[in-house]
Design a protein around this motif. Structure first.
Motif, PDB file in Angstrom:
ATOM      1  N   ALA A  37       0.835  -1.211   0.000  1.00 27.77           N
ATOM      2  CA  ALA A  37       0.000   0.000   0.000  1.00 27.77           C
ATOM      3  C   ALA A  37       0.866   1.256   0.000  1.00 27.77           C
ATOM      4  O   ALA A  37       0.557   2.235  -0.694  1.00 27.77           O
ATOM      5  N   LEU A  38       1.963   1.232   0.753  1.00 24.53           N
ATOM      6  CA  LEU A  38       2.846   2.406   0.773  1.00 24.53           C
ATOM      7  C   LEU A  38       3.565   2.595  -0.556  1.00 24.53           C
ATOM      8  O   LEU A  38       3.735   3.732  -1.014  1.00 24.53           O
ATOM      9  N   PHE A  39       3.970   1.499  -1.187  1.00 24.84           N
ATOM     10  CA  PHE A  39       4.550   1.621  -2.531  1.00 24.84           C
ATOM     11  C   PHE A  39       3.514   2.176  -3.502  1.00 24.84           C
ATOM     12  O   PHE A  39       3.818   3.044  -4.324  1.00 24.84           O
ATOM     13  N   ALA A  40       2.294   1.666  -3.441  1.00 21.38           N
ATOM     14  CA  ALA A  40       1.226   2.149  -4.330  1.00 21.38           C
ATOM     15  C   ALA A  40       0.966   3.630  -4.102  1.00 21.38           C
ATOM     16  O   ALA A  40       0.816   4.400  -5.062  1.00 21.38           O
ATOM     17  N   TYR A  41       0.903   4.041  -2.846  1.00 19.57           N
ATOM     18  CA  TYR A  41       0.708   5.454  -2.525  1.00 19.57           C
ATOM     19  C   TYR A  41       1.826   6.305  -3.134  1.00 19.57           C
ATOM     20  O   TYR A  41       1.571   7.303  -3.802  1.00 19.57           O
ATOM     21  N   GLY A  42       3.067   5.896  -2.893  1.00 18.46           N
ATOM     22  CA  GLY A  42       4.201   6.673  -3.397  1.00 18.46           C
ATOM     23  C   GLY A  42       4.235   6.760  -4.909  1.00 18.46           C
ATOM     24  O   GLY A  42       4.491   7.829  -5.478  1.00 18.46           O
ATOM     25  N   LEU A  43       3.954   5.654  -5.567  1.00 17.27           N
ATOM     26  CA  LEU A  43       3.943   5.661  -7.036  1.00 17.27           C
ATOM     27  C   LEU A  43       2.806   6.528  -7.572  1.00 17.27           C
ATOM     28  O   LEU A  43       3.011   7.318  -8.500  1.00 17.27           O
ATOM     29  N   ALA A  44       1.619   6.395  -6.993  1.00 11.51           N
ATOM     30  CA  ALA A  44       0.473   7.198  -7.450  1.00 11.51           C
ATOM     31  C   ALA A  44       0.722   8.682  -7.198  1.00 11.51           C
ATOM     32  O   ALA A  44       0.424   9.526  -8.054  1.00 11.51           O
ATOM     33  N   TRP A  45       1.266   9.000  -6.034  1.00 10.53           N
ATOM     34  CA  TRP A  45       1.592  10.392  -5.716  1.00 10.53           C
ATOM     35  C   TRP A  45       2.584  10.946  -6.733  1.00 10.53           C
ATOM     36  O   TRP A  45       2.421  12.044  -7.249  1.00 10.53           O
ATOM     37  N   GLY A  46       3.634  10.174  -7.021  1.00 13.68           N
ATOM     38  CA  GLY A  46       4.651  10.614  -7.965  1.00 13.68           C
ATOM     39  C   GLY A  46       4.114  10.806  -9.372  1.00 13.68           C
ATOM     40  O   GLY A  46       4.481  11.758 -10.066  1.00 13.68           O
ATOM     41  N   ILE A  47       3.225   9.921  -9.785  1.00 10.20           N
ATOM     42  CA  ILE A  47       2.613  10.054 -11.107  1.00 10.20           C
ATOM     43  C   ILE A  47       1.753  11.310 -11.153  1.00 10.20           C
ATOM     44  O   ILE A  47       1.834  12.118 -12.084  1.00 10.20           O
ATOM     45  N   ARG A  48       0.927  11.486 -10.129  1.00  8.49           N
ATOM     46  CA  ARG A  48       0.012  12.628 -10.105  1.00  8.49           C
ATOM     47  C   ARG A  48       0.759  13.948 -10.057  1.00  8.49           C
ATOM     48  O   ARG A  48       0.352  14.937 -10.664  1.00  8.49           O
ATOM     49  N   ARG A  49       1.885  13.973  -9.369  1.00  9.46           N
ATOM     50  CA  ARG A  49       2.673  15.203  -9.261  1.00  9.46           C
ATOM     51  C   ARG A  49       3.610  15.417 -10.446  1.00  9.46           C
ATOM     52  O   ARG A  49       4.308  16.414 -10.515  1.00  9.46           O
ATOM     53  N   GLY A  50       3.663  14.466 -11.364  1.00  9.54           N
ATOM     54  CA  GLY A  50       4.515  14.610 -12.529  1.00  9.54           C
ATOM     55  C   GLY A  50       5.968  14.251 -12.283  1.00  9.54           C
ATOM     56  O   GLY A  50       6.827  14.515 -13.124  1.00  9.54           O
ATOM     57  N   VAL A  51       6.264  13.642 -11.148  1.00  9.78           N
ATOM     58  CA  VAL A  51       7.626  13.245 -10.827  1.00  9.78           C
ATOM     59  C   VAL A  51       7.968  11.908 -11.478  1.00  9.78           C
ATOM     60  O   VAL A  51       9.113  11.657 -11.838  1.00  9.78           O
ATOM     61  N   LEU A  52       6.955  11.046 -11.617  1.00  9.13           N
ATOM     62  CA  LEU A  52       7.145   9.727 -12.224  1.00  9.13           C
ATOM     63  C   LEU A  52       6.366   9.624 -13.524  1.00  9.13           C
ATOM     64  O   LEU A  52       5.261  10.160 -13.643  1.00  9.13           O
ATOM     65  N   ASP A  53       6.948   8.930 -14.470  1.00 15.50           N
ATOM     66  CA  ASP A  53       6.350   8.724 -15.774  1.00 15.50           C
ATOM     67  C   ASP A  53       5.176   7.739 -15.684  1.00 15.50           C
ATOM     68  O   ASP A  53       5.329   6.623 -15.166  1.00 15.50           O
ATOM     69  N   THR A  54       4.023   8.153 -16.183  1.00 15.42           N
ATOM     70  CA  THR A  54       2.821   7.316 -16.129  1.00 15.42           C
ATOM     71  C   THR A  54       2.999   6.014 -16.892  1.00 15.42           C
ATOM     72  O   THR A  54       2.569   4.949 -16.438  1.00 15.42           O
ATOM     73  N   ALA A  55       3.630   6.061 -18.055  1.00 19.44           N
ATOM     74  CA  ALA A  55       3.801   4.847 -18.863  1.00 19.44           C
ATOM     75  C   ALA A  55       4.654   3.806 -18.143  1.00 19.44           C
ATOM     76  O   ALA A  55       4.419   2.605 -18.267  1.00 19.44           O
TER      77      ALA A  55
END
Length: 134
Positions: A37-55
């Motif tokens: 759940a914490l990994f999912a939160y961090g990845l979703a947060w990063g995607i939403r903030r534009g820090v992580l690539d959605t693809a």
């Protein structure tokens, strides 16, 4: 991401997916909900903030969320596969498992809800300041 399991979860021991068997201890080397759940939160947060690539990171975050919904959320509403507080994944007050009573810890539910709230923001396209993006 390379350590993510095929079912969307991460193991309690990231470096040893067969930790219980290797240690000769009882318990299952199954999924672990709070860490996932914490990994999912961090990845979703990063995607939403534009820090992580959605693809790149979208498929792993969806796999984690779907895995938790499929395997961790029980019919009775409890959350399984949460490692007990201060315990090893194999033994202690209760080993890791889908139906083991002591693994319904509050922190596991909190992590799951945190991930869910970020997944909802991501799905709704809510911007980083909390306002809906257009």
């Amino acid at each position: 991401v390379p350590l993510q399991r095929k079912d969307g979860f991460w193991n309690a021991s990231l470096t040893d997916p067969t930790h219980c068997a290797a240690a000769g201890e009882p318990g299952e080397d199954g999924p672990e909900t709070s860490g996932t759940a914490l990994f999912a939160y961090g990845l979703a947060w990063g995607i939403r903030r534009g820090v992580l690539d959605t693809a790149t990171y979208g498929p792993p975050v969806l796999a984690a969320w779907n895995g938790m919904m499929r395997s961790a959320v029980r019919r009775d509403g409890f959350l399984g596969w949460v490692q007990p507080t201060g315990a090893a994944p194999c033994s202690g007050p209760g080993p890791l498992g889908a139906d083991i009573v002591p693994n319904f810890e509050d922190f596991g539910v909190g992590c799951f809800l945190l991930a869910g709230s970020e997944m909802l923001r991501l799905a709704r396209g809510v911007s980083s300041d909390g306002t809906p993006s257009l």
